[in-house]
Scaffold this active site. Structure first.
Site, PDB file in Angstrom:
ATOM      1  N   GLY A  14      54.717  42.669  45.722  1.00 42.47           N
ATOM      2  CA  GLY A  14      53.755  42.550  44.636  1.00 42.47           C
ATOM      3  C   GLY A  14      52.362  42.985  45.062  1.00 42.47           C
ATOM      4  O   GLY A  14      52.125  43.321  46.228  1.00 42.47           O
ATOM      5  N   GLY A  17      50.994  40.290  47.593  1.00 41.65           N
ATOM      6  CA  GLY A  17      51.818  40.257  48.798  1.00 41.65           C
ATOM      7  C   GLY A  17      51.714  41.530  49.626  1.00 41.65           C
ATOM      8  O   GLY A  17      51.643  41.477  50.863  1.00 41.65           O
ATOM      9  N   SER A 108      45.969  30.139  41.230  1.00 41.19           N
ATOM     10  CA  SER A 108      45.196  30.939  40.280  1.00 41.19           C
ATOM     11  C   SER A 108      44.067  30.089  39.728  1.00 41.19           C
ATOM     12  O   SER A 108      44.181  28.868  39.622  1.00 41.19           O
ATOM     13  CB  SER A 108      46.094  31.413  39.141  1.00 41.19           C
ATOM     14  OG  SER A 108      45.335  31.900  38.058  1.00 41.19           O
ATOM     15  N   SER A 109      42.992  30.743  39.331  1.00 44.42           N
ATOM     16  CA  SER A 109      41.866  30.014  38.743  1.00 44.42           C
ATOM     17  C   SER A 109      42.214  29.417  37.384  1.00 44.42           C
ATOM     18  O   SER A 109      41.485  28.551  36.881  1.00 44.42           O
ATOM     19  CB  SER A 109      40.658  30.947  38.599  1.00 44.42           C
ATOM     20  OG  SER A 109      40.974  32.058  37.788  1.00 44.42           O
ATOM     21  N   CYS A 110      43.337  29.820  36.784  1.00 48.48           N
ATOM     22  CA  CYS A 110      43.704  29.274  35.475  1.00 48.48           C
ATOM     23  C   CYS A 110      44.205  27.836  35.574  1.00 48.48           C
ATOM     24  O   CYS A 110      44.483  27.203  34.551  1.00 48.48           O
ATOM     25  CB  CYS A 110      44.756  30.142  34.800  1.00 48.48           C
ATOM     26  SG  CYS A 110      46.382  30.051  35.551  1.00 48.48           S
ATOM     27  N   TYR A 137      52.081  28.515  32.951  1.00 51.25           N
ATOM     28  CA  TYR A 137      51.878  29.020  34.309  1.00 51.25           C
ATOM     29  C   TYR A 137      50.974  28.070  35.093  1.00 51.25           C
ATOM     30  O   TYR A 137      51.227  27.761  36.263  1.00 51.25           O
ATOM     31  CB  TYR A 137      51.260  30.422  34.239  1.00 51.25           C
ATOM     32  CG  TYR A 137      50.926  31.043  35.568  1.00 51.25           C
ATOM     33  CD1 TYR A 137      51.925  31.614  36.350  1.00 51.25           C
ATOM     34  CD2 TYR A 137      49.615  31.098  36.021  1.00 51.25           C
ATOM     35  CE1 TYR A 137      51.624  32.207  37.566  1.00 51.25           C
ATOM     36  CE2 TYR A 137      49.308  31.689  37.231  1.00 51.25           C
ATOM     37  CZ  TYR A 137      50.315  32.237  38.003  1.00 51.25           C
ATOM     38  OH  TYR A 137      50.004  32.829  39.209  1.00 51.25           O
ATOM     39  N   LYS A 141      51.635  25.972  38.703  1.00 51.20           N
ATOM     40  CA  LYS A 141      50.783  26.130  39.888  1.00 51.20           C
ATOM     41  C   LYS A 141      50.166  24.797  40.311  1.00 51.20           C
ATOM     42  O   LYS A 141      50.042  24.506  41.506  1.00 51.20           O
ATOM     43  CB  LYS A 141      49.689  27.165  39.611  1.00 51.20           C
ATOM     44  CG  LYS A 141      50.199  28.595  39.599  1.00 51.20           C
ATOM     45  CD  LYS A 141      50.773  28.978  40.945  1.00 51.20           C
ATOM     46  CE  LYS A 141      51.311  30.385  40.980  1.00 51.20           C
ATOM     47  NZ  LYS A 141      51.894  30.722  42.298  1.00 51.20           N
ATOM     48  N   THR A 165      40.434  34.095  42.012  1.00 52.34           N
ATOM     49  CA  THR A 165      40.001  34.461  40.669  1.00 52.34           C
ATOM     50  C   THR A 165      40.850  35.619  40.173  1.00 52.34           C
ATOM     51  O   THR A 165      41.857  35.972  40.800  1.00 52.34           O
ATOM     52  CB  THR A 165      38.503  34.824  40.684  1.00 52.34           C
ATOM     53  OG1 THR A 165      38.049  34.988  39.350  1.00 52.34           O
ATOM     54  CG2 THR A 165      38.244  36.099  41.482  1.00 52.34           C
ATOM     55  N   ASN A 166      40.482  36.247  39.065  1.00 52.10           N
ATOM     56  CA  ASN A 166      41.251  37.374  38.519  1.00 52.10           C
ATOM     57  C   ASN A 166      41.303  38.516  39.539  1.00 52.10           C
ATOM     58  O   ASN A 166      40.258  39.025  39.956  1.00 52.10           O
ATOM     59  CB  ASN A 166      40.594  37.881  37.235  1.00 52.10           C
ATOM     60  CG  ASN A 166      40.514  36.811  36.166  1.00 52.10           C
ATOM     61  OD1 ASN A 166      41.514  36.369  35.640  1.00 52.10           O
ATOM     62  ND2 ASN A 166      39.310  36.366  35.868  1.00 52.10           N
ATOM     63  N   LEU A 167      42.502  38.908  39.902  1.00 48.52           N
ATOM     64  CA  LEU A 167      42.694  39.944  40.916  1.00 48.52           C
ATOM     65  C   LEU A 167      42.990  41.292  40.274  1.00 48.52           C
ATOM     66  O   LEU A 167      43.547  41.372  39.176  1.00 48.52           O
ATOM     67  CB  LEU A 167      43.856  39.570  41.840  1.00 48.52           C
ATOM     68  CG  LEU A 167      43.699  38.310  42.680  1.00 48.52           C
ATOM     69  CD1 LEU A 167      45.006  38.003  43.403  1.00 48.52           C
ATOM     70  CD2 LEU A 167      42.553  38.448  43.672  1.00 48.52           C
ATOM     71  N   HIS A 180      47.227  42.122  33.044  1.00 44.52           N
ATOM     72  CA  HIS A 180      45.968  41.426  32.845  1.00 44.52           C
ATOM     73  C   HIS A 180      44.924  42.400  32.303  1.00 44.52           C
ATOM     74  O   HIS A 180      45.157  43.606  32.192  1.00 44.52           O
ATOM     75  CB  HIS A 180      45.498  40.792  34.158  1.00 44.52           C
ATOM     76  CG  HIS A 180      46.344  39.632  34.585  1.00 44.52           C
ATOM     77  ND1 HIS A 180      47.275  39.729  35.595  1.00 44.52           N
ATOM     78  CD2 HIS A 180      46.410  38.361  34.124  1.00 44.52           C
ATOM     79  CE1 HIS A 180      47.876  38.550  35.748  1.00 44.52           C
ATOM     80  NE2 HIS A 180      47.377  37.712  34.872  1.00 44.52           N
ATOM     81  N   TRP A 203      41.309  43.712  22.888  1.00 43.18           N
ATOM     82  CA  TRP A 203      41.491  42.374  22.317  1.00 43.18           C
ATOM     83  C   TRP A 203      40.204  41.559  22.308  1.00 43.18           C
ATOM     84  O   TRP A 203      39.414  41.609  23.252  1.00 43.18           O
ATOM     85  CB  TRP A 203      42.537  41.619  23.123  1.00 43.18           C
ATOM     86  CG  TRP A 203      43.957  41.917  22.724  1.00 43.18           C
ATOM     87  CD1 TRP A 203      44.426  43.095  22.193  1.00 43.18           C
ATOM     88  CD2 TRP A 203      45.077  41.038  22.814  1.00 43.18           C
ATOM     89  NE1 TRP A 203      45.771  43.008  21.951  1.00 43.18           N
ATOM     90  CE2 TRP A 203      46.201  41.749  22.320  1.00 43.18           C
ATOM     91  CE3 TRP A 203      45.247  39.733  23.247  1.00 43.18           C
ATOM     92  CZ2 TRP A 203      47.482  41.190  22.268  1.00 43.18           C
ATOM     93  CZ3 TRP A 203      46.523  39.165  23.204  1.00 43.18           C
ATOM     94  CH2 TRP A 203      47.618  39.888  22.707  1.00 43.18           C
ATOM     95  N   ARG A 210      34.056  36.803  32.766  1.00 43.25           N
ATOM     96  CA  ARG A 210      35.158  36.809  33.720  1.00 43.25           C
ATOM     97  C   ARG A 210      34.686  37.292  35.091  1.00 43.25           C
ATOM     98  O   ARG A 210      33.774  38.114  35.202  1.00 43.25           O
ATOM     99  CB  ARG A 210      36.297  37.711  33.251  1.00 43.25           C
ATOM    100  CG  ARG A 210      37.094  37.151  32.091  1.00 43.25           C
ATOM    101  CD  ARG A 210      37.896  35.912  32.472  1.00 43.25           C
ATOM    102  NE  ARG A 210      38.703  35.453  31.346  1.00 43.25           N
ATOM    103  CZ  ARG A 210      38.264  34.604  30.421  1.00 43.25           C
ATOM    104  NH1 ARG A 210      37.020  34.135  30.487  1.00 43.25           N
ATOM    105  NH2 ARG A 210      39.051  34.214  29.439  1.00 43.25           N
TER     106      ARG A 210
END
Length: 312
Positions: A14, A17, A108-110, A137, A141, A165-167, A180, A203, A210
Site C-alpha cells: 500500500g 507500507g 488515522s486522525s479521523c 473506520y 481504529k 493526518t491525511n496522507l 481521498h 464535492w 484540512r
C-alpha cells in the site's frame, strides 16, 4: 534496534507500507518481511497465527487496512468496520502471543471527535461524537489503539500507535469512487486539462480546513518510532498546518496547469469542518515533518504521470 532484526510490514504494497519499506531499507534494515493479501489474508486468524509461528518477527508495523474516502465509507460501513477489526485483532493478538518486541500501529486522525477543539490533541480521543461519514473506520481504529494501550498497561509491551493526518504521495489511490480528496482532485484536474481544460466539479463547499502530509514523512516518523523508546501509547503525526479545501484545489490546479472552471457541488457533504492535529508531543521527542505541501504535490503528480505513461 539492530539492523538485522526481522521486521514484518503488514500492508507493504500500500501507499504507507511501501513508503515505510523504502525508508527502512534506505536506513540499512536488511531483514524486512512482507506478504501480499493473496499470500496472507490478515482477516484469517488461523493463517495469521501460522505465519507468526513460522516467521517469529521481532518487530511488526501494521500499515494494512481497508481505507477510502467519504463515498466508500458511506457505501460500505460493514466492511470498513468488520474487515479492519479482523485485521487488527488478528495481527495484534498474534504479535502479543508470539513475543514481538516492538509493534507500531498506524491509525488515522479521523479517530477524533467531529467537533474537537483545534488543534487536536491526543487526549481528545473519545471526548465527543465521531464524524458520521467515517465512523465505522474510526471505531475500528479506536479499538486497535485501545488494544495496544491494554497490552502496554497489562503486559508492559512496547506497542505504539501513530495517528497520521491525511496522507498523499506515490502509490496513492486515484480511483474517483474510493479515493481521498487530494488524489481525487489531482486526477480530476489532470483529466480535465486533457479535455481542453474542461470544468472540474468538486464535492461540498470547499470551506473545510484540512491538513495534508506526504507519505514519506509518515515513513520518517515510523523510522523514528522504531529507533526510540516512546513512553505513551498514542502520538499524532502531521505537519501542524492546514488550509481550506478550495485553496488546495487552486494549488493543484496551478501545479497541473488546468485553466478551466472549478464548480463546487453544495449538495455533497463536506465532512468534518476542521481537522488539524497537534503535533507537539512527537515534536518534543525529536521528530517533525519536512516535506512542504507544494513540493509533495509536485512529487506526487510526477509519479502519477509516470504511471500513466507506463500504462499507455
Amino acid at each position: 534496534m539492530k539492523r538485522n532484526n526481522k521486521i514484518y510490514i503488514a500492508g507493504h504494497k500500500g501507499m504507507a507500507g511501501s513508503a515505510i519499506l523504502r525508508k527502512l531499507s534506505g536506513a540499512g534494515y536488511s531483514n524486512l518481511l512482507g506478504k501480499t493479501s493473496g499470500e496472507l489474508d490478515l482477516k484469517d486468524r488461523i493463517a495469521v497465527n501460522r505465519f507468526f509461528k513460522e516467521e517469529s518477527p521481532d518487530v511488526v508495523i501494521l500499515a494494512a487496512a481497508r481505507v477510502g474516502g467519504i463515498w466508500a465509507n458511506n457505501e460500505f460501513p460493514y466492511e470498513f468496520l468488520m474487515h479492519n477489526l479482523q485485521i487488527q485483532n488478528n495481527v495484534i493478538d498474534a504479535a502479543h502471543s508470539y513475543g514481538v518486541k516492538k509493534f507500531i500501529f498506524l491509525g488515522s486522525s479521523c479517530i477524533y471527535p467531529k467537533y474537537s477543539p483545534q488543534p487536536i490533541k491526543e487526549e481528545y480521543l473519545l471526548s465527543g461524537e465521531l464524524e458520521p461519514t467515517n465512523q465505522w473506520y474510526s471505531l475500528a481504529k479506536i479499538t486497535g489503539i485501545k488494544a495496544c494501550e491494554a497490552l502496554r498497561r497489562q503486559y508492559q509491551k512496547d506497542f505504539v500507535c501513530l495517528m497520521p493526518t491525511n496522507l498523499y504521495g506515490p502509490g496513492d489511490n486515484f480511483d474517483l469512487q474510493t479515493s481521498h480528496v487530494l488524489p481525487a482532485m489531482l486526477r480530476k484536474f489532470h483529466e480535465a486539462k486533457n479535455r481542453d481544460h474542461a470544468s472540474v466539479k468538486l464535492w461540498g463547499t470547499g470551506s473545510p480546513m484540512r491538513e495534508f502530509m506526504h507519505v514519506d514523512d509518515l515513513a520518517s516518523a515510523v523510522l523514528f518510532t522504531l529507533e526510540h523508546k516512546l513512553e505513551e501509547t498514542i502520538y499524532n503525526v502531521g505537519t501542524g498546518k492546514d488550509l481550506p479545501i478550495d485553496e488546495l484545489a487552486v494549488l493543484i490546479q496551478q501545479i497541473i496547469g488546468h485553466q478551466g472552471k472549478i464548480i463546487w457541488d453544495h449538495s455533497k457533504p463536506d465532512g468534518t469542518p476542521q481537522k488539524l492535529l497537534s503535533v507537539e508531543k512527537l515534536k518534543n521527542k525529536g521528530w517533525q515533518s519536512e516535506i512542504a505541501l507544494e513540493e509533495g504535490i509536485r512529487n506526487t503528480y510526477d509519479w502519477y504521470n509516470m504511471q500513466q505513461n507506463q500504462n499507455l
